[in-house]
Design a protein around this motif. Sequence first.
Motif, PDB file in Angstrom:
ATOM      1  N   VAL A 246      16.940   8.495  -7.925  1.00 31.90           N
ATOM      2  CA  VAL A 246      16.698   9.583  -8.880  1.00 31.90           C
ATOM      3  C   VAL A 246      17.922   9.743  -9.776  1.00 31.90           C
ATOM      4  CG1 VAL A 246      16.271  12.049  -9.156  1.00 31.90           C
ATOM      5  CG2 VAL A 246      15.164  10.787  -7.294  1.00 31.90           C
ATOM      6  N   GLU A 247      17.716   9.568 -11.081  1.00 31.27           N
ATOM      7  CA  GLU A 247      18.799   9.782 -12.033  1.00 31.27           C
ATOM      8  C   GLU A 247      18.904  11.270 -12.369  1.00 31.27           C
ATOM      9  OE1 GLU A 247      21.062   7.692 -13.093  1.00 31.27           O
ATOM     10  OE2 GLU A 247      20.172   6.111 -11.863  1.00 31.27           O
ATOM     11  N   THR A 248      20.113  11.718 -12.655  1.00 21.74           N
ATOM     12  CA  THR A 248      20.340  13.131 -12.921  1.00 21.74           C
ATOM     13  C   THR A 248      21.045  13.338 -14.248  1.00 21.74           C
ATOM     14  OG1 THR A 248      22.451  13.068 -11.737  1.00 21.74           O
ATOM     15  CG2 THR A 248      20.490  13.661 -10.455  1.00 21.74           C
ATOM     16  N   MET A 249      21.122  14.589 -14.649  1.00 19.19           N
ATOM     17  CA  MET A 249      21.841  14.973 -15.863  1.00 19.19           C
ATOM     18  C   MET A 249      22.552  16.291 -15.577  1.00 19.19           C
ATOM     19  SD  MET A 249      18.787  16.473 -18.249  1.00 19.19           S
ATOM     20  CE  MET A 249      17.792  17.869 -17.703  1.00 19.19           C
ATOM     21  N   ILE A 250      23.523  16.611 -16.415  1.00 19.20           N
ATOM     22  CA  ILE A 250      24.213  17.890 -16.304  1.00 19.20           C
ATOM     23  C   ILE A 250      23.680  18.804 -17.395  1.00 19.20           C
ATOM     24  CG2 ILE A 250      26.437  19.063 -16.410  1.00 19.20           C
ATOM     25  CD1 ILE A 250      27.741  16.538 -15.402  1.00 19.20           C
ATOM     26  N   GLY A 251      23.113  19.944 -16.989  1.00 19.15           N
ATOM     27  CA  GLY A 251      22.520  20.877 -17.939  1.00 19.15           C
ATOM     28  C   GLY A 251      23.565  21.680 -18.682  1.00 19.15           C
ATOM     29  N   SER A 252      23.099  22.502 -19.614  1.00 24.61           N
ATOM     30  CA  SER A 252      24.016  23.303 -20.425  1.00 24.61           C
ATOM     31  C   SER A 252      24.800  24.313 -19.590  1.00 24.61           C
ATOM     32  CB  SER A 252      23.236  24.034 -21.530  1.00 24.61           C
ATOM     33  OG  SER A 252      22.240  24.878 -20.948  1.00 24.61           O
ATOM     34  N   SER A 253      24.263  24.666 -18.419  1.00 27.08           N
ATOM     35  CA  SER A 253      24.965  25.600 -17.540  1.00 27.08           C
ATOM     36  C   SER A 253      25.998  24.908 -16.667  1.00 27.08           C
ATOM     37  CB  SER A 253      23.949  26.313 -16.634  1.00 27.08           C
ATOM     38  OG  SER A 253      23.322  25.372 -15.762  1.00 27.08           O
ATOM     39  N   GLY A 254      26.074  23.552 -16.768  1.00 32.21           N
ATOM     40  CA  GLY A 254      27.019  22.795 -15.959  1.00 32.21           C
ATOM     41  C   GLY A 254      26.448  22.359 -14.624  1.00 32.21           C
ATOM     42  N   ARG A 255      25.198  22.720 -14.343  1.00 31.98           N
ATOM     43  CA  ARG A 255      24.578  22.339 -13.083  1.00 31.98           C
ATOM     44  C   ARG A 255      23.861  20.999 -13.224  1.00 31.98           C
ATOM     45  NH1 ARG A 255      21.091  27.304 -11.142  1.00 31.98           N
ATOM     46  NH2 ARG A 255      20.426  27.243 -13.314  1.00 31.98           N
TER      47      ARG A 255
ATOM     48  N   VAL B 253      16.668  14.042 -14.093  1.00 30.17           N
ATOM     49  CA  VAL B 253      16.369  13.800 -15.502  1.00 30.17           C
ATOM     50  C   VAL B 253      14.959  14.257 -15.852  1.00 30.17           C
ATOM     51  CG1 VAL B 253      15.994  11.981 -17.217  1.00 30.17           C
ATOM     52  CG2 VAL B 253      18.042  11.940 -15.798  1.00 30.17           C
ATOM     53  N   ASP B 254      13.990  14.016 -14.956  1.00 34.29           N
ATOM     54  CA  ASP B 254      12.608  14.423 -15.245  1.00 34.29           C
ATOM     55  C   ASP B 254      12.327  15.871 -14.862  1.00 34.29           C
ATOM     56  OD1 ASP B 254      12.566  14.286 -12.524  1.00 34.29           O
ATOM     57  OD2 ASP B 254      11.028  12.720 -12.379  1.00 34.29           O
ATOM     58  N   LEU B 255      13.392  16.589 -14.401  1.00 37.76           N
ATOM     59  CA  LEU B 255      13.286  18.013 -14.040  1.00 37.76           C
ATOM     60  C   LEU B 255      12.266  18.262 -12.931  1.00 37.76           C
ATOM     61  CD1 LEU B 255      13.537  19.709 -17.560  1.00 37.76           C
ATOM     62  CD2 LEU B 255      15.350  19.302 -15.878  1.00 37.76           C
TER      63      LEU B 255
END
Length: 203
Positions: A15-24, A28-30
Motif C-alpha cells: 500500500v502506497e501512502t501520502m502525507i496530507g495537508s495536516s501532516g498525517r 494514496v487511494d484513501l
Amino acid sequence: FDADALRAWARDLGVETMIGSSGRVFPVDLKAAPLLRGWVRRLREQGVRFHVQHRWQGWSAQGALRFATPQGEIEVAPPAALFALGGASWPELGSDGAWVHSFAAAGIPVARLKPANCGFECDWSEVFATRHAGAPVKPVCATFRAADGTVHTLQGEFIVTADGVEGSLIYALSASLRDCIDANGVAELRLDLAPDRDLARLG
C-alpha cells in the motif's frame, strides 16, 4: 516508529501512502481496507489466529476471560492478555465502551473516555449555516492557545457544517481543543484564510 517507518511498513504490505495537508499519513487511494487485508494476511502467515464474533464479557470468578460466541459462552485462561478494546465512538461496530464496566468491576482504574478526532460546535448565524454548510475551507492556517498557554498552529483544511466545523485540520487539533474546552468552557480558534499571502498582497 515515526511517519517514515509507518510509510515503509505500509509499502511493504503493498500500500502506497501520502502525507496530507495536516501532516498525517494516508493511503494514496484513501481506503483503509487494502492495508487491513494485507496486515491480516501477514499476521495469519506468522501464525496469528483470529476468532471473530467473540465478545469479551469480563472475567470469571477464577480469573479466566469470558467470551460470548455464536456457540455460547466460553472461558479462556491465557498466560498473558493484551487488551486493545477501542473507545466508545462506533457502537454499531462494537466500540461501545462496555469494557469500562468490566474493568471497574474488577477494581481496575480507568480514565474517563474523552472524544478525539471529532468535530466541534460553533454558534453560526442561520444565514451563514444555510449558505456555507458542507463547504470546504482550504488552505487555511489554524491557531489557538491551549489551556496550558501553549500556542498551536497547523495548516490544512476543514469543512463547515450546519452547526460547527470538522475535517482533517480540526481532527488534528481536536485533543488539544477538547482539553481547552474542559479547562475553560470554550476554545478560540483563529483562522488565517490566506496563509500564503502577506498583508501587502491581500491589499
